[in-house]
Motif scaffolding. Structure first.
Motif, PDB file in Angstrom:
ATOM      1  N   ASP A 119       0.825  -1.210   0.000  1.00 56.53           N
ATOM      2  CA  ASP A 119       0.000   0.000   0.000  1.00 56.53           C
ATOM      3  C   ASP A 119       0.861   1.262   0.000  1.00 56.53           C
ATOM      4  OD1 ASP A 119      -2.237  -1.615   0.034  1.00 56.53           O
ATOM      5  OD2 ASP A 119      -2.550  -1.456   2.196  1.00 56.53           O
ATOM      6  N   VAL A 120       1.971   1.223   0.741  1.00 60.77           N
ATOM      7  CA  VAL A 120       2.894   2.363   0.740  1.00 60.77           C
ATOM      8  C   VAL A 120       3.490   2.539  -0.651  1.00 60.77           C
ATOM      9  CG1 VAL A 120       5.042   3.285   1.678  1.00 60.77           C
ATOM     10  CG2 VAL A 120       3.424   2.151   3.188  1.00 60.77           C
ATOM     11  N   TYR A 121       3.942   1.446  -1.246  1.00 63.02           N
ATOM     12  CA  TYR A 121       4.529   1.494  -2.585  1.00 63.02           C
ATOM     13  C   TYR A 121       3.532   2.065  -3.594  1.00 63.02           C
ATOM     14  CZ  TYR A 121       6.405  -0.249  -7.028  1.00 63.02           C
ATOM     15  OH  TYR A 121       6.869  -0.348  -8.324  1.00 63.02           O
ATOM     16  N   ALA A 122       2.291   1.596  -3.536  1.00 58.54           N
ATOM     17  CA  ALA A 122       1.273   2.093  -4.462  1.00 58.54           C
ATOM     18  C   ALA A 122       1.076   3.597  -4.302  1.00 58.54           C
ATOM     19  CB  ALA A 122      -0.047   1.357  -4.231  1.00 58.54           C
ATOM     20  N   GLY A 123       1.095   4.080  -3.057  1.00 60.77           N
ATOM     21  CA  GLY A 123       0.949   5.506  -2.820  1.00 60.77           C
ATOM     22  C   GLY A 123       2.126   6.300  -3.346  1.00 60.77           C
ATOM     23  N   VAL A 124       3.334   5.775  -3.164  1.00 60.35           N
ATOM     24  CA  VAL A 124       4.530   6.452  -3.670  1.00 60.35           C
ATOM     25  C   VAL A 124       4.500   6.516  -5.191  1.00 60.35           C
ATOM     26  CG1 VAL A 124       7.044   6.289  -3.881  1.00 60.35           C
ATOM     27  CG2 VAL A 124       5.955   5.905  -1.667  1.00 60.35           C
ATOM     28  N   VAL A 125       4.118   5.420  -5.836  1.00 57.42           N
ATOM     29  CA  VAL A 125       4.065   5.400  -7.300  1.00 57.42           C
ATOM     30  C   VAL A 125       3.045   6.413  -7.815  1.00 57.42           C
ATOM     31  CG1 VAL A 125       3.457   3.985  -9.303  1.00 57.42           C
ATOM     32  CG2 VAL A 125       4.911   3.048  -7.512  1.00 57.42           C
ATOM     33  N   ARG A 126       1.925   6.575  -7.114  1.00 64.70           N
ATOM     34  CA  ARG A 126       0.952   7.597  -7.517  1.00 64.70           C
ATOM     35  C   ARG A 126       1.563   8.991  -7.442  1.00 64.70           C
ATOM     36  NH1 ARG A 126      -2.734   4.199  -4.747  1.00 64.70           N
ATOM     37  NH2 ARG A 126      -2.523   5.427  -2.832  1.00 64.70           N
ATOM     38  N   VAL A 127       2.359   9.242  -6.406  1.00 65.18           N
ATOM     39  CA  VAL A 127       3.030  10.539  -6.287  1.00 65.18           C
ATOM     40  C   VAL A 127       4.008  10.735  -7.439  1.00 65.18           C
ATOM     41  CG1 VAL A 127       4.640  11.899  -4.896  1.00 65.18           C
ATOM     42  CG2 VAL A 127       2.774  10.664  -3.786  1.00 65.18           C
ATOM     43  N   LEU A 128       4.789   9.701  -7.744  1.00 64.35           N
ATOM     44  CA  LEU A 128       5.762   9.804  -8.832  1.00 64.35           C
ATOM     45  C   LEU A 128       5.080  10.029 -10.174  1.00 64.35           C
ATOM     46  CD1 LEU A 128       8.236   6.923  -7.868  1.00 64.35           C
ATOM     47  CD2 LEU A 128       8.422   9.357  -7.340  1.00 64.35           C
ATOM     48  N   GLY A 129       3.953   9.360 -10.401  1.00 63.67           N
ATOM     49  CA  GLY A 129       3.248   9.502 -11.664  1.00 63.67           C
ATOM     50  C   GLY A 129       2.444  10.770 -11.770  1.00 63.67           C
TER      51      GLY A 129
END
Length: 257
Positions: A119-129
């Motif tokens: 869930d943390v990774y998914a949130g970080v990827v959303r920020v990056l994208g």
């Protein structure tokens, strides 16, 4: 031998390898099953439905078959669907995302679930994208690194000296040593943090698992800045082993141009 099917599983592709002229082996990070290896038959064919979908840093729902126990096996990919939400990161954000993928590849054991970390990774990827990270890119990476190290059980308590379990003195400086945990910093150690900073990081981590702690860890990590980056870099490389992380080497090469 009975085959069971995993369906509608949230996943991200961490890496892919050529398996044949037309197929790929995928390393995927799934929410409920951890890091798994999948074979996507025919994925390289121009007519394959997999071809435009199996990209890194994109949210997917996958289906695959598992034969027998399934531990350590390469599972046949049955379906993959892009769930949307953001575009592919570019520039520094893309490089940061590939760095996170390499960390997960090096540090996560196969078939070891880490739903909170996912869930943390998914949130970080959303920020990056999303392209709105700005100066927050470095703190975002530090927060993920800390939560990853904690998830795999190699981050020591950050509010005591590891060898003695004595509470940290808020004004003294301490350094994080790969084989020895937190210890009093030497006088010439420029990358140490104060006891108060380490204690604040531990308090942030104690706010909960994964995504629950992420905002607090992000905030405190941002305040620690480059000193925390240097501390975590050594610890991460130690646990990743040789060779040097390829994405880190690429960052160094780009900075030297």
């Amino acid at each position: 031998m009975a085959t069971r099917r995993v369906s509608d599983e949230p996943a991200y592709i961490l890496h892919s390898y050529d398996w044949s002229e037309s197929s790929l082996i995928l390393e995927a990070f799934t929410r409920h099953h951890g890091r798994v290896a999948l074979v996507a038959k025919g994925a390289k064919k121009p007519t394959s439905n997999f071809r435009p979908v199996l990209l890194p840093l994109q949210p997917l729902r996958v289906a695959y078959g598992v034969t027998g126990g399934g531990q350590g096996d390469i599972h046949p990919l049955r379906g993959a669907e892009w769930t949307g939400g953001h575009v592919m990161p570019t520039g520094d954000a893309l490089l940061a995302g590939l760095y996170l993928n390499e960390l997960l590849m090096r540090l996560l054991a196969r078939e070891d679930p880490h739903a909170d970390l996912f869930d943390v990774y998914a949130g970080v990827v959303r920020v990056l994208g999303g392209g709105q990270h700005g100066d927050a890119l470095e703190p975002v990476l530090r927060a993920f690194e800390l939560l990853l190290l904690r998830a795999i059980g190699v981050l020591p308590a950050l509010d005591v000296e590891t060898a003695t379990l004595a509470p940290l003195s808020p004004r003294n400086h301490y350094t994080l040593v790969a084989e020895g945990g937190l210890r009093l910093a030497a006088g010439d150690d420029r990358s140490s943090l104060t006891g108060a900073q380490w204690q604040a990081l531990q308090q942030a981590l104690d706010e909960g698992p994964g995504a629950a702690a992420y905002p607090a860890v992000l905030r405190v990590g941002a305040e620690a800045g480059a000193d925390l980056k240097r501390q975590l870099r050594v610890l991460l490389q130690y646990h990743c082993g040789a060779p040097l992380l390829r994405t880190r080497q690429l960052m160094m090469d780009l900075q030297s141009l």
